[in-house]
Design a protein around this motif. Structure first.
Motif, PDB file in Angstrom:
ATOM      1  N   GLU A  54      -4.911  11.413  -0.238  1.00 51.00           N
ATOM      2  CA  GLU A  54      -4.970  10.095   0.391  1.00 51.00           C
ATOM      3  C   GLU A  54      -6.293   9.403   0.052  1.00 51.00           C
ATOM      4  O   GLU A  54      -6.316   8.189  -0.183  1.00 51.00           O
ATOM      5  N   PHE A 114       1.313   4.043  -2.942  1.00 47.60           N
ATOM      6  CA  PHE A 114       0.963   5.438  -2.689  1.00 47.60           C
ATOM      7  C   PHE A 114       2.112   6.360  -3.088  1.00 47.60           C
ATOM      8  O   PHE A 114       1.897   7.396  -3.735  1.00 47.60           O
ATOM      9  N   HIS A 157      -6.089   7.869  -3.323  1.00 42.95           N
ATOM     10  CA  HIS A 157      -5.308   6.626  -3.240  1.00 42.95           C
ATOM     11  C   HIS A 157      -6.162   5.486  -2.713  1.00 42.95           C
ATOM     12  O   HIS A 157      -6.140   4.366  -3.254  1.00 42.95           O
ATOM     13  N   GLU A 192      -1.056   3.767 -10.922  1.00 44.93           N
ATOM     14  CA  GLU A 192      -0.999   3.104  -9.626  1.00 44.93           C
ATOM     15  C   GLU A 192      -1.949   1.906  -9.580  1.00 44.93           C
ATOM     16  O   GLU A 192      -1.602   0.821  -9.094  1.00 44.93           O
ATOM     17  N   ASP A 242       0.810  -1.220   0.000  1.00 47.41           N
ATOM     18  CA  ASP A 242       0.000   0.000   0.000  1.00 47.41           C
ATOM     19  C   ASP A 242       0.843   1.270   0.000  1.00 47.41           C
ATOM     20  O   ASP A 242       0.643   2.162  -0.826  1.00 47.41           O
ATOM     21  N   ARG A 243       1.785   1.386   0.905  1.00 45.84           N
ATOM     22  CA  ARG A 243       2.568   2.625   1.019  1.00 45.84           C
ATOM     23  C   ARG A 243       3.475   2.819  -0.184  1.00 45.84           C
ATOM     24  O   ARG A 243       3.670   3.948  -0.655  1.00 45.84           O
TER      25      ARG A 243
END
Length: 398
Positions: A359, A22, A362, A101, A18-19
């Motif tokens: 965020e 992101f 995302h 992404e 996830d990070r």
């Protein structure tokens, strides 16, 4: 291993990155690149996929395109598409950083499931496709055979609403140039032929045409060159127009009507006119053929993750846009679902640029990626579903 277990593995793999996902989306957002110049995006996406164990062909067909493959035995070849070009001045106001992404997130989820399966599932292919914003990168890739061995393709697109069905229409771009004659606008105006008058008349003609335009037609344009000084009658003026319609026959009909508007303005003012149709590798952006079997699968999984959708009939009334993903949908069964990122403005606005770096944007992208990954796994594990998808595709192309 049961398909549901594979889907859980895919979702968990996406969550585990996830990070990192992101940060890639943020990097693209901070470094917007225009069509065919997406070198940073090409490199960061290619590097990530290589690190995850994909075989990556950089500069595939086009300098800023790539093809990344992970194979596990025989089976379907499922393609996930990344876009990553930005818009002039307002950056990622169409959220292509999030499309990229979502594409790589889907890929790592499907790969994890493939590695855990005791059966051959085929191939997951990730295409990096440059220049959607007016360059038609996918069209060149189609012509070079990139989709010849693909069974299905999919991507998602940030928007202001959620829809499995993409209401995508055709687009043709025209440049209209009027040629007149310079003269002093005060001392000898009768010696001039005013190209600006022709451009203004053309604009008015198009506005008059709108009364007879169908509700699904769109015509919009700007004057990009209107002369140099007020006291010089302009000898050259340029307009750029975009013409959109829901099918191939209607866009040609609308194009003819618009050309009549442009030519009559030249006749009325004594100017000559050049009308140039800007194609994309010899083609134009065509309407997208939504594969409804795939739409249904995507919506089922997105719904399980908390997304709500209107009925198909309502979705067909949603706002329209154009993309070279439509051309891909004529080559292989395809979908391009839309998903909301909480923007205060519509696509192609500064507000949407802000939302594409948020965020919340995302988080919504991760949901879309998981939904795509589960749809991919359905296609890879259910031969009957793939047969139905291809039968629908053949029927829709007739």
């Amino acid at each position: 291993m049961a398909t549901q277990q594979l889907k859980t593995i895919a979702a968990n793999a996406i969550d585990n990155k996830d990070r990192e996902l992101f940060e890639i989306g943020q990097y693209l957002h901070r470094n917007p690149e225009l069509m065919f110049k997406e070198f940073k995006a090409h490199d960061v996406l290619s590097n990530f996929l290589e690190k995850q164990g994909f075989q990556v062909d950089r500069g595939h067909v086009l300098p800023t395109a790539f093809r990344a493959i992970f194979c596990r035995g025989k089976g379907p070849k499922v393609c996930v598409i990344c876009e990553y070009d930005a818009l002039p001045e307002i950056g990622h106001a169409c959220g292509h950083n999030l499309i990229a992404e979502a594409g790589i997130a889907t890929a790592i989820g499907v790969k994890a499931a493939m590695e855990s399966s005791h059966s051959d599932l085929g191939q997951i292919v990730v295409y990096g496709t440059p220049a959607e914003e007016g360059g038609g990168g996918k069209i060149t890739m189609i012509q070079q055979g990139c989709f010849d061995d693909i069974d299905v393709s999919m991507m998602v697109h940030p928007c202001t609403y959620d829809a499995g069905y993409a209401n995508v229409i055709a687009i043709i771009m025209l440049t209209v140039t009027y040629h007149g004659k310079n003269a002093h606008a005060s001392a000898y105006p009768w010696e001039g032929i005013n190209a600006l008058d022709a451009a203004v008349q053309a604009y008015v003609n198009i506005s008059t045409l709108r009364q007879q335009c169908k509700p699904t037609w769109r015509v919009h344009g700007v004057i990009t060159n209107g002369g140099t000084k007020p006291n010089i009658i302009p000898d050259k003026c340029v307009l750029q127009y975009q013409i959109r319609a829901p099918n191939d026959a209607e866009i040609q009909e609308l194009k003819t009507k618009c050309i009549n508007c442009f030519q009559s303005a030249a006749t009325a003012t004594g100017c000559s006119v050049d009308i140039v149709s800007h194609d994309f590798a010899g083609d134009y952006y065509v309407p997208l053929l939504n594969n409804l079997h795939m739409v249904e699968m995507y919506e089922k999984y997105a719904t399980s993750l908390g997304v709500t959708f209107a009925s198909l009939e309502e979705q067909k009334k949603y706002p329209t846009a154009s993309t070279d993903m439509g051309n891909v949908s004529r080559a292989v069964p395809s979908i391009q679902p839309y998903y909301t990122i909480g923007s205060r403005g519509v696509n192609h606005t500064p507000e949407f640029t802000e939302a594409s770096g948020s965020e919340y944007g995302h988080r919504q992208t991760i949901i879309a990626a998981k939904s795509m990954a589960m749809t991919c796994l359905d296609v890879m594990t259910d031969p009957d579903l793939l047969t139905k998808i291809k039968s629908e595709f053949r029927a829709s192309c007739q």
